[in-house]
Design an enzyme around this catalytic site. Sequence first.
Site, PDB file in Angstrom:
ATOM      1  N   ASP A  30       0.873  -1.172   0.000  1.00 16.78           N
ATOM      2  CA  ASP A  30       0.000   0.000   0.000  1.00 16.78           C
ATOM      3  C   ASP A  30       0.912   1.224   0.000  1.00 16.78           C
ATOM      4  OD1 ASP A  30      -1.729   2.099   0.450  1.00 16.78           O
ATOM      5  OD2 ASP A  30      -2.371   1.440   2.449  1.00 16.78           O
ATOM      6  N   LYS A  93       2.659  10.917  -3.443  1.00 16.50           N
ATOM      7  CA  LYS A  93       1.608  10.245  -4.213  1.00 16.50           C
ATOM      8  C   LYS A  93       0.738  11.245  -4.966  1.00 16.50           C
ATOM      9  CE  LYS A  93      -1.966   6.737  -3.436  1.00 16.50           C
ATOM     10  NZ  LYS A  93      -2.532   5.846  -2.394  1.00 16.50           N
ATOM     11  N   ASP A 223     -13.167   5.652   2.414  1.00 16.71           N
ATOM     12  CA  ASP A 223     -11.729   5.696   2.710  1.00 16.71           C
ATOM     13  C   ASP A 223     -11.322   7.116   3.096  1.00 16.71           C
ATOM     14  OD1 ASP A 223      -8.991   5.559   2.801  1.00 16.71           O
ATOM     15  OD2 ASP A 223      -8.750   4.485   0.910  1.00 16.71           O
TER      16      ASP A 223
END
Length: 628
Positions: A30, A93, A223
Site C-alpha cells: 500500500d 503520491k 476511505d
Amino acid sequence: MAKYSIDLQAGKVKEDEAVSSVGETIVGIDLGTTNSLVAHVVEGKAVAVAGPDGKSVLVPSIVHFNSDGTTVVGDAARGYLETQPERTIYSVKRLLGKSFRDLTDVKDRFGYRIIDEDEDRLVKVAVHSEDGRERYYSPIELSAEILKTLKARIEQELGTAVSRAVITVPAYFNDAQRQATRDAGKLAGLDVLRIVNEPTASSLAYGIGLTDEDEGRTIAVYDLGGGTFDVSLLRIEQGIFEVLSTNGDTFLGGDDFDQAIVDHWRTGYDLELDTPELRGGIRLLAERAKKALSTDQQFTGDFDGKVLNLTRGEFENRVRPLVKRTLASCDRALKDAGLGKEDIDHVIMVGGSTRVPLIKQQVSDFFGKQVNDSLDPDQVVALGAAIQADVLAGNQQDVLLLDITPLSLGIETVGGLMDPIIPRNSKVPTKVGRKYTTSVDGQVKLKVAVYQGERDMVADNRKLGEFTLENIPPMPAGIPQIEIHFYLDADGILRVKATEHRSGTEQSVTIKSQYGISDEEMALMLMDSLQNAETDMAARALAEARTEAKNVLLSARKFIRQNESWLTSGQVHEIERFVDALAKSVEGDDKDEINHRLEELNTFTTPLAHEALDRNVAAAMKGKGVEE
C-alpha cells in the site's frame, strides 16, 4: 518482529492475471499518501510487517535528502519537516503522473519547491545539495525510495530477496499515474505484477469476493486517510471487481480534523501561535486529543503553560461539517452509479481517520446499515494487496486465470524511449489508445515503431515492426493530433493503427503470434529489466531532459527572430548566453545540469515572453495584426 494478521476465507477465487511459481513470495504494498505498508501471506494469513523495533507496520511516506545526497525515509525523516522542509518531501503520491498545471492551485501547500519550467510536463521537485546546486527528482524516483524501504523491511523479515509485488492505487488514478507507479516499483527493484485499485484490495481483505456466496454484491468503500478522502462503489460479479463510480476530496482528511481542534483551542484559550515550534506543538497535541476522544469522553493536555480541555461533544461539533462533506461525496457517487442507498450490500471503512466514532455513526446512518470496521483501517488495503499477491503466486486453489500479455507492448518516442501502451500482465483481448503529436514544424510523416519488452530504451527491447503515417497536413510542432491504438486479440495478434484526426489520415500494421519469444527468453528479459532498472531510469531521465532542452533551444532562437524589433541588444545577448550554456549541457551526460540550465533560461525569458504577448495583443487591438 511483530506481525498483524487476518484469516483468509477459503473458497473459489477467480482472477484475470498470470500465475507465478507456486509457493513464491509475492508481496502486497500500500503506497499511501501519508503512510505506506508492506504485507504478505503466511500460512493462510495476510500479515502486515512491522519494522525492526516491532512497534509499527506504518512507514510514513516522507523522504528527506541529506546534504550529501543520501536519503532518509519514514519515521527518521519526519523530524526534518520542521527543521529542513525544503529538503523533506511528503505527499509524493499526489505528484505522481501530474504536471505543474495540475498542481497550480495547491503548490504553495508544500514545504518543498516544485519547478514550473513547463506547465504541461510532468512535475519535478528541486532539492538543494551540499555543493550549492539543485538536484531535480521526479515523483517516480521519490516513490521508489519509499518502495525500497518497504522492500528492505520485508526482506529482513523473510531473510530472502523479494522481487515481485502487487501495488495498490486509488480507483481514480489515470493511466499516467498507474504507469508512474509501475515505474517507481521497477526503479525500486520490484517486478510489479499488478496494479490493484485500493477499494478492490479493501474488499478482498474483508473476504468479500473470495467465496461463491458473495457473487453479485455491491460494495461501498469509505476511505478517509490523513490527507485525502474518497468513496468507491464496486460491483462484484463472478470474481470480477468493477468500479461503478468514485468520488471524494483530495484535500480532506485527518489533518483537517486536527486543525479543527487547533482552531477551537486558539479561540477558546486565546493562544498565541506565532512560532513554528508552537504551531507544530499544538498540532501534535490536537492529534493526541483526536485519538484519545475515539475512546474517551474528555481530553486534557498541557500546552505552553496552559491546561487545555476538549470534550467529545465539542470535538464532534467542530468536525461535523467535515463529515458532512464526505457524505455529500457518497451521495454524488451513488447518483453517478445510478444506485440508491438500499442497493449497497456492504459498507467498508478504510483509513485511520475512520476510527472517529462520529464518522462511523454518520456513515452507518447515511447508508442505513451497520458499517464493517472489524479490521485495522490503516492496514486493510495492504492486507488485501497481499491476498491478491497470494492468488498470483498460485497459492490459492481453483483459480480461474484468463490469458495475459507476457511483456509490455509500446512504441518508440523522441529520444529513443519506450512508451508502453499495453503493460505486461494486461488481460487479453484488450484495446488501448494514446494521443501523440509531432516534434518538428511542418512534419508530414510519422514513423511508428512497435517494440516489446520492459526496458526504458527501445534499443534494449525487441522490435516487432514499424510503419509510416504519411500525408499529415504540415502544421507547427505539437498541433497535429495523432492517436495510436493497440488492438490485442485473444490469439495474441496485435494490430496497431495510427490516425491523424484533423485530416483523417490513417495507417496500420498487423503483427501475428506471441512474437516468437520462449519462456526462457521472456524470463531473461524480465530479469534484465530489473537488474538494469536504475541505469534505465537514469538513461530515460537524461533522454527526456535532452529532448526538452532541444525543444526549448528551438523556441528560444525562434523567439529572438520574431521579437528582434523591440528586444534590446543586452536582452538578446543574455538569451544567447543562456542558450549557449544550455546547448553545451545537452552535449554532456548530466541531466541535473541540463535541468539547471533550462530553468536559468526559462527564468530569464518568462518576463520577456509575457511582454511579447502584451505587445502582440496591443498590436492586434490596433488593427496591425498579431506577429506570426
